[in-house]
Design a protein around this motif. Sequence first.
Motif, PDB file in Angstrom:
ATOM      1  N   ALA A 299      29.025  51.098  34.850  1.00  0.00           N
ATOM      2  CA  ALA A 299      27.904  51.288  33.968  1.00  0.00           C
ATOM      3  C   ALA A 299      27.493  53.122  33.560  1.00  0.00           C
ATOM      4  CB  ALA A 299      26.596  50.665  34.483  1.00  0.00           C
ATOM      5  N   ILE A 300      27.483  53.728  34.732  1.00  0.00           N
ATOM      6  CA  ILE A 300      27.224  55.094  34.299  1.00  0.00           C
ATOM      7  C   ILE A 300      28.274  55.753  33.493  1.00  0.00           C
ATOM      8  CG2 ILE A 300      27.337  57.323  35.510  1.00  0.00           C
ATOM      9  CD1 ILE A 300      26.064  56.035  37.953  1.00  0.00           C
ATOM     10  N   GLY A 301      29.621  55.413  33.862  1.00  0.00           N
ATOM     11  CA  GLY A 301      30.666  55.951  33.056  1.00  0.00           C
ATOM     12  C   GLY A 301      30.758  55.288  31.522  1.00  0.00           C
ATOM     13  N   ALA A 302      30.317  54.117  31.496  1.00  0.00           N
ATOM     14  CA  ALA A 302      30.127  53.880  29.926  1.00  0.00           C
ATOM     15  C   ALA A 302      28.906  54.454  29.235  1.00  0.00           C
ATOM     16  CB  ALA A 302      29.746  52.278  29.928  1.00  0.00           C
ATOM     17  N   LEU A 303      27.897  54.663  29.998  1.00  0.00           N
ATOM     18  CA  LEU A 303      26.539  55.144  29.285  1.00  0.00           C
ATOM     19  C   LEU A 303      27.043  56.582  28.955  1.00  0.00           C
ATOM     20  CD1 LEU A 303      23.709  53.976  31.676  1.00  0.00           C
ATOM     21  CD2 LEU A 303      24.221  53.449  29.159  1.00  0.00           C
ATOM     22  N   ALA A 304      27.999  57.257  29.534  1.00  0.00           N
ATOM     23  CA  ALA A 304      28.318  58.761  29.290  1.00  0.00           C
ATOM     24  C   ALA A 304      28.947  58.872  27.800  1.00  0.00           C
ATOM     25  CB  ALA A 304      29.456  59.300  30.127  1.00  0.00           C
ATOM     26  N   ILE A 305      29.409  57.612  27.331  1.00  0.00           N
ATOM     27  CA  ILE A 305      29.550  57.959  26.015  1.00  0.00           C
ATOM     28  C   ILE A 305      28.901  56.930  24.989  1.00  0.00           C
ATOM     29  CG2 ILE A 305      31.495  56.008  26.444  1.00  0.00           C
ATOM     30  CD1 ILE A 305      32.013  58.683  23.693  1.00  0.00           C
ATOM     31  N   ILE A 306      28.465  55.638  25.446  1.00  0.00           N
ATOM     32  CA  ILE A 306      27.691  55.044  24.447  1.00  0.00           C
ATOM     33  C   ILE A 306      26.337  55.580  24.069  1.00  0.00           C
ATOM     34  CG2 ILE A 306      28.919  52.896  24.782  1.00  0.00           C
ATOM     35  CD1 ILE A 306      26.724  52.162  26.858  1.00  0.00           C
ATOM     36  N   GLY A 307      25.877  56.385  25.069  1.00  0.00           N
ATOM     37  CA  GLY A 307      24.645  56.967  24.943  1.00  0.00           C
ATOM     38  C   GLY A 307      24.533  58.033  23.712  1.00  0.00           C
ATOM     39  N   GLU A 308      25.844  58.647  23.374  1.00  0.00           N
ATOM     40  CA  GLU A 308      26.024  59.566  22.448  1.00  0.00           C
ATOM     41  C   GLU A 308      26.084  58.639  21.020  1.00  0.00           C
ATOM     42  OE1 GLU A 308      28.016  63.400  22.209  1.00  0.00           O
ATOM     43  OE2 GLU A 308      28.944  62.702  24.235  1.00  0.00           O
ATOM     44  N   TYR A 309      26.582  57.432  21.261  1.00  0.00           N
ATOM     45  CA  TYR A 309      27.055  56.652  19.998  1.00  0.00           C
ATOM     46  C   TYR A 309      25.662  55.807  19.594  1.00  0.00           C
ATOM     47  CZ  TYR A 309      31.932  56.721  19.374  1.00  0.00           C
ATOM     48  OH  TYR A 309      33.347  57.035  19.297  1.00  0.00           O
TER      49      TYR A 309
ATOM     50  N   GLY B 146      34.689  52.535  32.770  1.00  0.00           N
ATOM     51  CA  GLY B 146      33.445  52.446  31.836  1.00  0.00           C
ATOM     52  C   GLY B 146      33.646  53.075  30.789  1.00  0.00           C
ATOM     53  N   VAL B 147      34.116  54.377  30.754  1.00  0.00           N
ATOM     54  CA  VAL B 147      34.276  55.352  29.726  1.00  0.00           C
ATOM     55  C   VAL B 147      35.170  54.631  28.545  1.00  0.00           C
ATOM     56  CG1 VAL B 147      34.997  57.539  28.885  1.00  0.00           C
ATOM     57  CG2 VAL B 147      33.718  57.451  30.835  1.00  0.00           C
ATOM     58  N   ALA B 148      36.309  53.988  28.998  1.00  0.00           N
ATOM     59  CA  ALA B 148      36.966  53.481  28.120  1.00  0.00           C
ATOM     60  C   ALA B 148      36.436  52.274  27.488  1.00  0.00           C
ATOM     61  CB  ALA B 148      38.481  52.922  29.059  1.00  0.00           C
TER      62      ALA B 148
ATOM     63  N   VAL C 248      35.636  52.091  23.292  1.00  0.00           N
ATOM     64  CA  VAL C 248      36.201  50.951  22.515  1.00  0.00           C
ATOM     65  C   VAL C 248      35.102  50.108  21.886  1.00  0.00           C
ATOM     66  CG1 VAL C 248      37.486  48.564  22.641  1.00  0.00           C
ATOM     67  CG2 VAL C 248      38.437  50.902  23.649  1.00  0.00           C
ATOM     68  N   ILE C 249      33.946  49.714  22.687  1.00  0.00           N
ATOM     69  CA  ILE C 249      32.898  48.789  22.126  1.00  0.00           C
ATOM     70  C   ILE C 249      31.912  49.459  21.341  1.00  0.00           C
ATOM     71  CG2 ILE C 249      31.395  46.889  22.873  1.00  0.00           C
ATOM     72  CD1 ILE C 249      33.386  46.126  25.211  1.00  0.00           C
ATOM     73  N   ARG C 250      31.296  50.590  22.041  1.00  0.00           N
ATOM     74  CA  ARG C 250      30.366  51.440  21.508  1.00  0.00           C
ATOM     75  C   ARG C 250      28.908  50.606  21.298  1.00  0.00           C
ATOM     76  NH1 ARG C 250      32.887  54.209  16.300  1.00  0.00           N
ATOM     77  NH2 ARG C 250      32.846  52.258  15.619  1.00  0.00           N
ATOM     78  N   HIS C 251      28.618  49.627  21.785  1.00  0.00           N
ATOM     79  CA  HIS C 251      27.316  49.139  21.978  1.00  0.00           C
ATOM     80  C   HIS C 251      26.910  48.815  23.220  1.00  0.00           C
ATOM     81  CE1 HIS C 251      27.323  48.606  17.563  1.00  0.00           C
ATOM     82  NE2 HIS C 251      28.721  47.982  17.559  1.00  0.00           N
ATOM     83  N   THR C 252      25.918  49.213  23.636  1.00  0.00           N
ATOM     84  CA  THR C 252      25.236  49.196  25.097  1.00  0.00           C
ATOM     85  C   THR C 252      25.483  47.762  25.728  1.00  0.00           C
ATOM     86  OG1 THR C 252      23.744  50.887  24.371  1.00  0.00           O
ATOM     87  CG2 THR C 252      23.347  49.657  26.593  1.00  0.00           C
TER      88      THR C 252
ATOM     89  N   ILE D 204      28.351  43.819  29.573  1.00  0.00           N
ATOM     90  CA  ILE D 204      28.823  42.603  29.731  1.00  0.00           C
ATOM     91  C   ILE D 204      30.217  42.717  30.098  1.00  0.00           C
ATOM     92  CG2 ILE D 204      29.275  40.378  28.649  1.00  0.00           C
ATOM     93  CD1 ILE D 204      26.690  40.505  27.342  1.00  0.00           C
ATOM     94  N   ALA D 205      30.950  43.363  29.026  1.00  0.00           N
ATOM     95  CA  ALA D 205      32.413  43.739  29.371  1.00  0.00           C
ATOM     96  C   ALA D 205      32.782  44.342  30.641  1.00  0.00           C
ATOM     97  CB  ALA D 205      33.102  44.593  28.396  1.00  0.00           C
ATOM     98  N   SER D 206      31.729  45.373  31.116  1.00  0.00           N
ATOM     99  CA  SER D 206      32.195  45.960  32.470  1.00  0.00           C
ATOM    100  C   SER D 206      32.211  45.050  33.458  1.00  0.00           C
ATOM    101  CB  SER D 206      31.224  47.088  32.544  1.00  0.00           C
ATOM    102  OG  SER D 206      31.397  48.347  31.455  1.00  0.00           O
ATOM    103  N   VAL D 207      31.006  44.131  33.657  1.00  0.00           N
ATOM    104  CA  VAL D 207      30.679  43.213  34.642  1.00  0.00           C
ATOM    105  C   VAL D 207      32.087  42.034  34.816  1.00  0.00           C
ATOM    106  CG1 VAL D 207      29.213  41.364  35.341  1.00  0.00           C
ATOM    107  CG2 VAL D 207      28.270  43.473  34.496  1.00  0.00           C
ATOM    108  N   ILE D 208      32.484  41.761  33.456  1.00  0.00           N
ATOM    109  CA  ILE D 208      33.641  40.734  33.488  1.00  0.00           C
ATOM    110  C   ILE D 208      34.727  41.437  34.040  1.00  0.00           C
ATOM    111  CG2 ILE D 208      35.176  39.700  31.912  1.00  0.00           C
ATOM    112  CD1 ILE D 208      32.628  38.985  30.045  1.00  0.00           C
ATOM    113  N   VAL D 209      35.043  42.663  33.416  1.00  0.00           N
ATOM    114  CA  VAL D 209      36.411  43.395  33.916  1.00  0.00           C
ATOM    115  C   VAL D 209      36.384  43.873  35.362  1.00  0.00           C
ATOM    116  CG1 VAL D 209      38.035  45.275  33.517  1.00  0.00           C
ATOM    117  CG2 VAL D 209      36.954  44.116  31.489  1.00  0.00           C
ATOM    118  N   ILE D 210      35.326  44.282  35.746  1.00  0.00           N
ATOM    119  CA  ILE D 210      35.049  44.835  37.171  1.00  0.00           C
ATOM    120  C   ILE D 210      34.934  43.964  38.085  1.00  0.00           C
ATOM    121  CG2 ILE D 210      34.042  46.666  38.681  1.00  0.00           C
ATOM    122  CD1 ILE D 210      33.576  48.217  36.162  1.00  0.00           C
ATOM    123  N   LEU D 211      34.209  42.969  37.818  1.00  0.00           N
ATOM    124  CA  LEU D 211      33.860  41.920  38.886  1.00  0.00           C
ATOM    125  C   LEU D 211      34.265  40.339  39.042  1.00  0.00           C
ATOM    126  CD1 LEU D 211      32.271  41.868  41.725  1.00  0.00           C
ATOM    127  CD2 LEU D 211      30.096  41.504  40.350  1.00  0.00           C
TER     128      LEU D 211
END
Length: 282
Positions: free
Chosen positions: A100-110, A191-193, A197-201, A206-213
């Motif tokens: 989640a932290i990695g994802a927020l590093a990019i989707i926060g800017e979007y 998470g960054v990747a 790709v998705i760019r929506h929080t 949801i995708a992170s939870v599915i892929v990681i866990l």
Amino acid sequence: MTTTHAPVGGLDAAAEPRARFSDLMAAEWIKLRSLRSTWFAYGATALAVVGFNAGTAYDTYTYWPQRSATDRADYVRAGMALQDAFTANSAMVMMLALGAIGALAIIGEYSTGTIRTTFAAVPARRSVMAAKTVVVTAVATVFGAIVAGTSFALTQAILAGRDAGLSMSHPGALRVVVASALLAPVCAVVGVAIGAVIRHTSATMIASVIVILVLPIVFTEGRHWSAVAGHATLYQAWLRLVEVNPRQTDFPWTTGGAWSVYAVWALTAAALAVTSTQRRDQ
């Protein structure tokens, strides 16, 4: 009289050098450290992970006298204290949190639209995303090393009160610490990747939870294809690396294979994060 017009942007703009990669990394580091929410997230994750591990070790310490002499001897001889050094629950927490932290590093800017300003200032999008990926990975690596090292030291100090603690020189101890520490940067890059790709929080979370866990739980050892697919997930790779006594299964695999899963996930996620924004509108 004749009037000459300077080129648009002036001579200074025309002669302005391209941004160096070190400058891009410095800019990404400023973005990251200027957000208090980032450090709150890291702090909460560290407390949760270390707390889970210390709680498990303390539970073992508390109920140690109730174990039989044979059980206690087997626990020490088999090095079972390594299982308390970094538990499965704490691994799941760290994987989800760092993703989640990695994802927020990019989707926060979007979500705020500042990504447009970033790409306007530096049109080389791949360089921007590479710098962001490097900074996120570096911070997550330091975080993972601190949390895994602290967890090992604290849990073994607790168990040492029952003469069951282990040192880092014990066979397999260093592998447990390194494998647990590297979960943080690998999941952060994933998470960054996903965020790039998705760019929506919400969809990214949801995708992170599915892929990681979720995927590691879905695949079982019952069939060859399912076992191989499960072995290719990060969580199952971590489980293989921290096993004290490897289980006998129909489709066994090696620690080398588990390390290669870490490497493939990290490199694939980094490549996807760097290239996914190249041909997009922002």
